[in-house]
Design a protein around this motif. Structure first.
Motif, PDB file in Angstrom:
ATOM      1  N   HIS A   3       0.830  -1.202   0.000  1.00  0.00           N
ATOM      2  CA  HIS A   3       0.000   0.000   0.000  1.00  0.00           C
ATOM      3  C   HIS A   3       0.867   1.255   0.000  1.00  0.00           C
ATOM      4  N   ILE A   4       0.624   2.105  -0.986  1.00  0.00           N
ATOM      5  CA  ILE A   4       1.296   3.388  -1.125  1.00  0.00           C
ATOM      6  C   ILE A   4       0.234   4.464  -0.950  1.00  0.00           C
ATOM      7  N   VAL A   5       0.508   5.472  -0.113  1.00  0.00           N
ATOM      8  CA  VAL A   5      -0.477   6.521   0.143  1.00  0.00           C
ATOM      9  C   VAL A   5       0.106   7.883  -0.227  1.00  0.00           C
ATOM     10  N   TYR A   6      -0.703   8.633  -0.955  1.00  0.00           N
ATOM     11  CA  TYR A   6      -0.419  10.028  -1.275  1.00  0.00           C
ATOM     12  C   TYR A   6      -1.584  10.858  -0.749  1.00  0.00           C
ATOM     13  N   ALA A   7      -1.335  12.085  -0.344  1.00  0.00           N
ATOM     14  CA  ALA A   7      -2.408  13.026  -0.035  1.00  0.00           C
ATOM     15  C   ALA A   7      -2.101  14.298  -0.804  1.00  0.00           C
ATOM     16  N   LEU A   8      -3.148  14.919  -1.309  1.00  0.00           N
ATOM     17  CA  LEU A   8      -2.933  16.017  -2.238  1.00  0.00           C
ATOM     18  C   LEU A   8      -3.769  17.238  -1.896  1.00  0.00           C
ATOM     19  N   LYS A   9      -3.144  18.392  -2.051  1.00  0.00           N
ATOM     20  CA  LYS A   9      -3.833  19.682  -1.955  1.00  0.00           C
ATOM     21  C   LYS A   9      -3.770  20.308  -3.340  1.00  0.00           C
ATOM     22  N   LEU A  10      -4.907  20.562  -3.940  1.00  0.00           N
ATOM     23  CA  LEU A  10      -4.911  21.169  -5.271  1.00  0.00           C
ATOM     24  C   LEU A  10      -4.414  22.603  -5.247  1.00  0.00           C
ATOM     25  N   SER A  11      -4.375  23.209  -4.079  1.00  0.00           N
ATOM     26  CA  SER A  11      -3.906  24.591  -3.979  1.00  0.00           C
ATOM     27  C   SER A  11      -2.405  24.703  -4.239  1.00  0.00           C
ATOM     28  N   GLN A  12      -1.701  23.582  -4.197  1.00  0.00           N
ATOM     29  CA  GLN A  12      -0.264  23.608  -4.466  1.00  0.00           C
ATOM     30  C   GLN A  12      -0.037  23.654  -5.975  1.00  0.00           C
ATOM     31  N   PRO A  13       0.746  24.611  -6.478  1.00  0.00           N
ATOM     32  CA  PRO A  13       0.990  24.706  -7.919  1.00  0.00           C
ATOM     33  C   PRO A  13       1.586  23.412  -8.471  1.00  0.00           C
ATOM     34  N   GLY A  14       1.036  22.932  -9.565  1.00  0.00           N
ATOM     35  CA  GLY A  14       1.552  21.737 -10.224  1.00  0.00           C
ATOM     36  C   GLY A  14       1.268  20.441  -9.503  1.00  0.00           C
ATOM     37  N   ALA A  15       0.358  20.460  -8.540  1.00  0.00           N
ATOM     38  CA  ALA A  15       0.122  19.286  -7.692  1.00  0.00           C
ATOM     39  C   ALA A  15      -0.315  18.055  -8.483  1.00  0.00           C
ATOM     40  N   VAL A  16      -1.244  18.212  -9.405  1.00  0.00           N
ATOM     41  CA  VAL A  16      -1.752  17.054 -10.152  1.00  0.00           C
ATOM     42  C   VAL A  16      -0.663  16.501 -11.076  1.00  0.00           C
ATOM     43  N   LYS A  17       0.066  17.398 -11.724  1.00  0.00           N
ATOM     44  CA  LYS A  17       1.163  16.964 -12.608  1.00  0.00           C
ATOM     45  C   LYS A  17       2.225  16.212 -11.810  1.00  0.00           C
TER      46      LYS A  17
END
Length: 165
Positions: A3-17
């Motif tokens: 299991h690999i876990v990531y958490a993401l904030k879209l407010s961070q520039p370039g986060a999805v990329k």
């Protein structure tokens, strides 16, 4: 399963990329992709964007056994003990108490996002490039949990740019 876990904030520039590059590098470098489950934690505002990213990933790399399984999960409510603790913090900074776990706090509650039978979970920041198989890390004999960080002397532009989708 690994299991690999990531958490993401879209407010961070370039986060999805960054996240897509990290997950793609993981998929390209693991020896047994069917053993991996990637959990992407996000808030409700980010869920549609994360589902679109997951669809793009599956279109690019496929599904198990060709690529790790990808699951998008909503961040959970903060546990009462954390809400109580945060409410006692100095509010002179103008900060607010979030209703759901901030992406950075979710790493404290990984057991809430993976199956109970999971023996190990690996947290990766969304801008992490995976350059080798992680299987040995999951199979290694550990008595206690461990934390690792990348050496700050590496050159991302020179060494890892070829992993960008």
């Amino acid at each position: 399963e690994y299991h690999i876990v990531y958490a993401l904030k879209l407010s961070q520039p370039g986060a999805v990329k960054d996240l897509l590059a990290s997950i793609t590098s993981l998929a390209k470098n693991v020896e047994e992709p069917e053993r991996y489950v990637v959990h992407v934690l996000c808030d409700e505002e980010s869920q549609v964007a994360m589902e679109e990213m997951a669809s793009c990933y599956r279109g690019q790399l496929g599904s198990p056994p060709q690529a790790p399984r990808l699951e998008v999960q909503l961040l959970h409510q903060l546990p009462p003990v954390m809400v109580d603790y945060m409410s006692r913090m100095d509010t002179s900074t103008g900060s607010y108490l979030p209703k759901v776990a901030d992406a950075s706090l979710s790493r404290l509650y990984l057991e809430e996002y993976v199956p109970a039978k999971s023996k190990r979970v690996l947290w990766l920041d969304p801008d992490t490039i995976v350059a080798a198989d992680l299987g040995p890390l999951f199979r290694s004999n550990m008595t206690y949990g461990a934390g690792f960080a990348v050496d700050s002397d590496f050159d991302l532009q020179k060494d890892f740019l070829h992993f960008m989708p």
